[in-house]
Design a protein around this motif. Structure first.
Motif, PDB file in Angstrom:
ATOM      1  N   MET A  66       0.760  -1.129  -0.096  1.00  0.00           N
ATOM      2  CA  MET A  66      -0.137   0.134  -0.077  1.00  0.00           C
ATOM      3  C   MET A  66       0.846   1.403   0.097  1.00  0.00           C
ATOM      4  N   PRO A  67       0.606   2.125  -0.920  1.00  0.00           N
ATOM      5  CA  PRO A  67       1.439   3.584  -0.834  1.00  0.00           C
ATOM      6  C   PRO A  67       0.740   4.420   0.059  1.00  0.00           C
ATOM      7  N   LEU A  68       1.617   5.031   0.794  1.00  0.00           N
ATOM      8  CA  LEU A  68       1.292   6.100   1.848  1.00  0.00           C
ATOM      9  C   LEU A  68       1.831   7.469   1.316  1.00  0.00           C
ATOM     10  N   GLY A  69       1.141   8.421   1.246  1.00  0.00           N
ATOM     11  CA  GLY A  69       1.543   9.877   1.188  1.00  0.00           C
ATOM     12  C   GLY A  69       1.911  10.440   2.583  1.00  0.00           C
ATOM     13  N   VAL A  70       1.344  11.493   3.098  1.00  0.00           N
ATOM     14  CA  VAL A  70       1.460  12.004   4.406  1.00  0.00           C
ATOM     15  C   VAL A  70       0.171  11.690   5.359  1.00  0.00           C
ATOM     16  N   ALA A  71      -0.671  10.729   4.663  1.00  0.00           N
ATOM     17  CA  ALA A  71      -1.706  10.205   5.467  1.00  0.00           C
ATOM     18  C   ALA A  71      -2.620  11.394   5.980  1.00  0.00           C
ATOM     19  N   SER A  72      -2.931  12.607   5.048  1.00  0.00           N
ATOM     20  CA  SER A  72      -3.758  13.463   5.623  1.00  0.00           C
ATOM     21  C   SER A  72      -5.191  13.047   5.254  1.00  0.00           C
ATOM     22  N   ASN A  73      -5.399  11.818   4.562  1.00  0.00           N
ATOM     23  CA  ASN A  73      -6.642  11.504   4.246  1.00  0.00           C
ATOM     24  C   ASN A  73      -6.719  10.092   4.886  1.00  0.00           C
ATOM     25  N   LEU A  74      -5.940   9.554   5.844  1.00  0.00           N
ATOM     26  CA  LEU A  74      -6.000   8.433   6.303  1.00  0.00           C
ATOM     27  C   LEU A  74      -5.829   8.446   7.751  1.00  0.00           C
ATOM     28  N   GLY A 133      -1.313  17.214   1.083  1.00  0.00           N
ATOM     29  CA  GLY A 133      -0.837  15.811   0.943  1.00  0.00           C
ATOM     30  C   GLY A 133       0.153  15.959  -0.085  1.00  0.00           C
ATOM     31  N   THR A 134       0.448  14.703  -0.655  1.00  0.00           N
ATOM     32  CA  THR A 134       1.364  14.739  -1.574  1.00  0.00           C
ATOM     33  C   THR A 134       0.760  14.501  -3.183  1.00  0.00           C
ATOM     34  N   ILE A 135       1.351  14.667  -4.026  1.00  0.00           N
ATOM     35  CA  ILE A 135       0.818  14.685  -5.524  1.00  0.00           C
ATOM     36  C   ILE A 135       0.296  13.268  -5.801  1.00  0.00           C
ATOM     37  N   ALA A 143      -7.901  15.242  -5.660  1.00  0.00           N
ATOM     38  CA  ALA A 143      -7.996  16.265  -4.619  1.00  0.00           C
ATOM     39  C   ALA A 143      -8.290  17.823  -5.468  1.00  0.00           C
ATOM     40  N   GLY A 144      -8.992  18.510  -4.630  1.00  0.00           N
ATOM     41  CA  GLY A 144      -9.430  19.730  -5.271  1.00  0.00           C
ATOM     42  C   GLY A 144      -9.652  21.053  -4.158  1.00  0.00           C
ATOM     43  N   ALA A 145      -9.978  22.012  -4.343  1.00  0.00           N
ATOM     44  CA  ALA A 145     -10.272  22.971  -3.752  1.00  0.00           C
ATOM     45  C   ALA A 145     -10.592  24.422  -4.510  1.00  0.00           C
ATOM     46  N   ARG A 214      -8.269  32.923   2.970  1.00  0.00           N
ATOM     47  CA  ARG A 214      -9.844  32.009   2.869  1.00  0.00           C
ATOM     48  C   ARG A 214      -9.798  30.815   3.998  1.00  0.00           C
ATOM     49  N   ARG A 215      -8.643  29.856   3.961  1.00  0.00           N
ATOM     50  CA  ARG A 215      -8.578  28.786   4.675  1.00  0.00           C
ATOM     51  C   ARG A 215      -8.654  29.304   6.002  1.00  0.00           C
ATOM     52  N   ALA A 216      -7.656  30.366   6.492  1.00  0.00           N
ATOM     53  CA  ALA A 216      -7.588  30.749   7.779  1.00  0.00           C
ATOM     54  C   ALA A 216      -8.848  31.240   8.313  1.00  0.00           C
TER      55      ALA A 216
HETATM   56  C1  LIG Z   1      -6.741  19.663   7.311  1.00  0.00           C
HETATM   57  C2  LIG Z   1      -6.827  18.885   6.115  1.00  0.00           C
HETATM   58  C3  LIG Z   1      -7.482  19.693   4.691  1.00  0.00           C
HETATM   59  C4  LIG Z   1      -7.832  19.010   3.821  1.00  0.00           C
HETATM   60  N1  LIG Z   1      -8.184  19.753   2.745  1.00  0.00           N
HETATM   61  C5  LIG Z   1      -8.553  19.291   1.544  1.00  0.00           C
HETATM   62  C6  LIG Z   1      -9.162  19.853   0.408  1.00  0.00           C
HETATM   63  O1  LIG Z   1      -9.310  20.933   0.365  1.00  0.00           O
HETATM   64  N2  LIG Z   1      -9.481  19.130  -0.661  1.00  0.00           N
HETATM   65  C7  LIG Z   1      -9.113  18.052  -1.054  1.00  0.00           C
HETATM   66  O2  LIG Z   1      -9.230  17.418  -2.149  1.00  0.00           O
HETATM   67  N3  LIG Z   1      -8.519  17.231   0.113  1.00  0.00           N
HETATM   68  C8  LIG Z   1      -8.434  17.729   1.479  1.00  0.00           C
HETATM   69  N4  LIG Z   1      -7.908  16.854   2.433  1.00  0.00           N
HETATM   70  C9  LIG Z   1      -7.705  15.648   2.282  1.00  0.00           C
HETATM   71  C10 LIG Z   1      -6.426  15.432   1.956  1.00  0.00           C
HETATM   72  O3  LIG Z   1      -5.336  16.057   2.132  1.00  0.00           O
HETATM   73  C11 LIG Z   1      -6.403  14.951   0.502  1.00  0.00           C
HETATM   74  O4  LIG Z   1      -7.114  13.691   0.132  1.00  0.00           O
HETATM   75  C12 LIG Z   1      -4.707  14.534  -0.076  1.00  0.00           C
HETATM   76  O5  LIG Z   1      -4.866  14.429  -1.596  1.00  0.00           O
HETATM   77  C13 LIG Z   1      -4.203  13.126   0.542  1.00  0.00           C
HETATM   78  O6  LIG Z   1      -2.834  13.107   0.145  1.00  0.00           O
HETATM   79  P1  LIG Z   1      -1.894  12.389   1.060  1.00  0.00           P
HETATM   80  O7  LIG Z   1      -0.648  12.276   0.304  1.00  0.00           O
HETATM   81  O8  LIG Z   1      -1.906  12.672   2.349  1.00  0.00           O
HETATM   82  O9  LIG Z   1      -2.430  10.556   0.677  1.00  0.00           O
HETATM   83  P2  LIG Z   1      -2.794   9.604   2.000  1.00  0.00           P
HETATM   84  O10 LIG Z   1      -3.713  10.251   3.020  1.00  0.00           O
HETATM   85  O11 LIG Z   1      -1.425   9.252   2.443  1.00  0.00           O
HETATM   86  O12 LIG Z   1      -3.376   8.451   1.051  1.00  0.00           O
HETATM   87  C14 LIG Z   1      -4.746   8.773   0.692  1.00  0.00           C
HETATM   88  C15 LIG Z   1      -5.041   7.702  -0.318  1.00  0.00           C
HETATM   89  O13 LIG Z   1      -4.220   7.943  -1.335  1.00  0.00           O
HETATM   90  C16 LIG Z   1      -3.349   6.495  -1.747  1.00  0.00           C
HETATM   91  N5  LIG Z   1      -1.990   7.060  -2.184  1.00  0.00           N
HETATM   92  C17 LIG Z   1      -1.091   7.896  -1.565  1.00  0.00           C
HETATM   93  N6  LIG Z   1       0.022   8.081  -2.227  1.00  0.00           N
HETATM   94  C18 LIG Z   1      -0.410   7.422  -3.584  1.00  0.00           C
HETATM   95  C19 LIG Z   1       0.521   6.922  -4.794  1.00  0.00           C
HETATM   96  N7  LIG Z   1       1.615   7.617  -4.911  1.00  0.00           N
HETATM   97  N8  LIG Z   1      -0.093   6.263  -5.778  1.00  0.00           N
HETATM   98  C20 LIG Z   1      -1.330   5.826  -5.390  1.00  0.00           C
HETATM   99  N9  LIG Z   1      -2.055   5.821  -4.312  1.00  0.00           N
HETATM  100  C21 LIG Z   1      -1.693   6.855  -3.443  1.00  0.00           C
HETATM  101  C22 LIG Z   1      -3.208   5.903  -0.282  1.00  0.00           C
HETATM  102  O14 LIG Z   1      -2.916   4.531  -0.481  1.00  0.00           O
HETATM  103  C23 LIG Z   1      -4.827   5.931   0.204  1.00  0.00           C
HETATM  104  O15 LIG Z   1      -5.472   5.068  -0.494  1.00  0.00           O
HETATM  105  C24 LIG Z   1      -7.720  17.825   3.606  1.00  0.00           C
HETATM  106  C25 LIG Z   1      -7.087  16.888   4.707  1.00  0.00           C
HETATM  107  C26 LIG Z   1      -6.900  17.636   6.049  1.00  0.00           C
HETATM  108  C27 LIG Z   1      -6.250  16.645   7.222  1.00  0.00           C
END
Ligand SMILES: Cc1cc2nc3c(=O)[nH]c(=O)nc-3n(C[C@H](O)[C@H](O)[C@H](O)COP(=O)(O)OP(=O)(O)OC[C@H]3O[C@@H](n4cnc5c(N)ncnc54)[C@H](O)[C@@H]3O)c2cc1C
Length: 316
Positions: A66-74, A133-135, A143-145, A214-216
């Protein structure tokens, strides 16, 4: 106190040789947005795309990867994650340019990509500056905003399939829709080509500042919240939502590190809120579970080793 979990008896022995780093029982909490959760049975940091591809080509198919970015969605449960967790750093965090396109490694932070595009005088990527998060994660989640999302700017993505093949897929073949993608099962995004358009860096920087402002205004950016946590209530009739108003916690507060180290408190919040407000609260987005080898609904995930992933089903 939780007992340390042992790796599968022969997991490390079954893994192929790599040029990058393979380590066992690695704490994941420091690598995550919330700074909570248990260890990875194996953490793999590939040296480069070829290293990752060679690893996946020979890694037995029954081992979960399983790939992990910075877990901002996990949210990773305290029991940690079984199998191999792939973290893309170093080589994978590079950003380069070719005319009006930005070629970003999947490990690059969204903010870094937005800033580098700005410095290069390219507009259209400003929205990335507000997403933590990561790209790679941004492509997976589309992801979008503020009215723009990855699907609007992506030209193509380089993926490494679970079988270790490196393929370039055009953006319109990635099945990108609202906070969702249709990547091939097990594929890891390693590089993404994004479209920008020429603009004055000062103008781009100003728009990025506006986004931050706007976020703030709308969310506690200094606290580690979980971003939007509830989708729009099923009942779209405003009368049905009366009384919720500003009380509706669309953002999941982070766990209190002082009193409850662990992910349990954070996981309970959406449920507590729904018990109080029922359907009017809306559906929590935290609803999927990546268990040992396959995804199962949260409700049927009895084990400790899993990650919960937000599924953005309906736009806010
Ligand atoms: C405070 C806060 C604000 C946020 N605001 C927004 C927002 O405005 N808009 C928005 O869209 N999201 C937002 N998010 C959610 C999150 O930031 C996004 O979904 C972001 O794109 C997740 O990226 P990540 O690298 O942290 O992925 P992770 O959380 O690490 O992983 C998410 C999913 O992506 C998969 N993944 C990760 N890297 C890869 C890779 N290289 N290849 C394939 N799969 C991969 C993981 O396996 C997992 O299934 C927010 C989250 C927080 C905590």
């Amino acid at each position: 106190m939780m007992a340390a979990r042992k790796p599968l008896p022969d997991l490390a022995d079954r893994l192929p040789q790599v040029r990058g780093r393979l380590r066992g029982e690695v704490a994941l909490a420091p690598l995550t947005w919330f700074r909570v959760g248990g260890p990875a049975e194996i953490l793999f940091r590939p040296a480069d795309i070829e290293d990752l591809a060679a690893f996946l080509a020979t890694c037995p198919a029954d081992i979960p990867v399983m790939p992990l970015g910075v877990a901002s969605n996990l949210l990773i449960r305290d029991g940690g994650l079984k199998g191999v967790i792939v973290r893309l750093g170093g080589e994978f965090a590079r950003v380069r340019f070719d005319g009006d396109t930005v070629i970003a490694g999947a490990g690059a932070l969204d903010l870094t990509v937005a800033e580098e595009a700005c410095a290069a005088g390219l507009a259209g990527l400003e929205f990335l500056s507000g997403i933590p998060g990561t790209i790679g994660g941004a492509v997976k989640m589309n992801a979008g905003a503020y009215g723009r999302e990855i699907v609007d700017i992506i030209e193509s993505a380089v993926l490494v399939t679970r079988a270790g093949k490196v393929v370039t897929v055009p953006g319109d073949k990635l099945g990108l829709s609202y906070r969702h993608s249709e990547l091939p099962e097990g594929a890891i995004v390693v590089e993404v080509t994004l479209r920008g358009r020429p603009d004055e860096p000062e103008q781009v920087a100003q728009r990025m500042q506006d986004i931050q402002a706007r976020r703030a205004e709308t969310q506690p950016i200094r606290a580690r919240t979980g971003g939007s946590t509830f989708a729009k209530p099923v009942d779209a009739n405003p009368a049905g939502r009366q009384g919720l108003g500003a009380d509706r916690p669309r953002r999941l507060p982070g766990p209190d590190h002082g009193r409850r180290p662990g992910v349990r408190a954070a996981l309970q919040l959406p449920d507590q809120y729904r018990r109080r407000h029922g359907e009017r609260a809306g559906k929590p987005w935290v609803r999927k579970c990546a268990a040992a080898s396959k995804r199962t609904p949260v409700s049927s995930c009895a084990g400790k080793s899993c990650a919960l992933e937000r599924s953005h089903e309906r736009p806010l």
